[in-house]
Design an enzyme around this catalytic site. Structure first.
Site: not given
Length: 266
Positions: A122, A188, A218
């Protein structure tokens, strides 16, 4: 034609299966599921695809295996796959925060003359981060911001009231190693950053529950001898799993696609 097996049968695995079916240079030859739950895997399998609880029990040896199952799948099957001489691609970077598993996988890869490849998942910017590491990194900090529903079933529930939130709240501050261990289905990304950059124990992490968030955000900020960079990615979750990023599934498909390219970005 490359023959591929997949560990898992969840949202990411199903997305990858669909993509494989649309390609003419890759074929799905099997699904590796959890012992005792193979019927669940069979319900997700296209056509008459073989289902087994280990790579050795598949009727056809795959050319490579894609781990789409999470930490438990990599822990259970990874060493055997690598030792058998089969390359493994995984979305389960967080599992490598376990130093014993990291060692076991490394040893198995050496014995099998294979490699475990962690897909980008991601987050972006890992290529820049890895290059910057060669000159020396001084600080790497990751902030993960997600809506409250994405944090259900995690330690966040013990630290904040997800149902009564009216503003953003930080529920974790620590290292990438701690984050990957405590939030195996959510963090992750932190492990991928640690592996590409300054390591599990030096990478700083903040995890935030934000009711104003509609997508998973993020944020990565890096400083070092090269200078500095910062990136922000707002990614949508998988429609049938709010804890999994759609971009994670896409990154696995992209990895397969790039195996076919005669010219590619390294």
């Amino acid at each position: 034609m490359k023959h591929v097996a997949i560990i898992g049968y969840g949202a990411i695995a199903r997305y990858v299966m669909t993509a494989i079916a649309e390609r003419d240079t890759v074929a799905l030859c099997g699904i590796i599921g959890r012992a005792g739950r193979l019927e669940d895997a069979r319900a997700c399998a296209p056509g008459a695809i073989a289902i087994a609880d280990s790579v050795g029990d598949l009727p056809q040896r795959p050319d490579l295996v894609l781990d789409c199952a999470g930490h438990a799948g990599l822990r259970e099957h990874g060493p055997d796959i690598l030792a058998a001489g089969i390359d493994l691609y995984s979305v389960s970077a967080g599992a490598l925060a376990d130093a014993d598993l990291y060692r076991d996988l490394s040893d198995a890869a050496r014995r099998g003359r294979t490699a475990l490849r962690i897909v980008s998942g991601a987050i972006g910017g890992l290529d820049i981060l890895s290059a910057a590491r060669q000159g020396g990194l001084t600080r790497v900090i990751y902030r993960g911001r997600k809506p409250p529903e994405s944090w259900r079933g995690t330690p966040a529930e013990e630290r904040i009231d997800l149902d009564a939130q009216s503003e953003a709240q930080v529920h974790f501050r620590g290292t990438a190693r701690q984050a990957a261990a405590l939030y195996p289905k959510n963090a992750n990304v932190t492990a991928s950053i640690a592996l590409a950059g300054i390591g599990f124990d030096e990478t700083e992490v903040e995890l935030i529950s934000d009711p104003a968030c509609r997508e998973n955000r993020h944020e990565l900020a890096v400083e070092g001898a090269f200078g500095s960079f910062a990136i922000q990615i707002s990614g949508r979750a998988m429609p049938d799993n709010p804890k999994s990023s759609a971009l994670t599934a896409m990154s696995m498909v992209d990895t397969l696609a790039r195996l076919e390219d005669a010219i590619r970005i390294a």
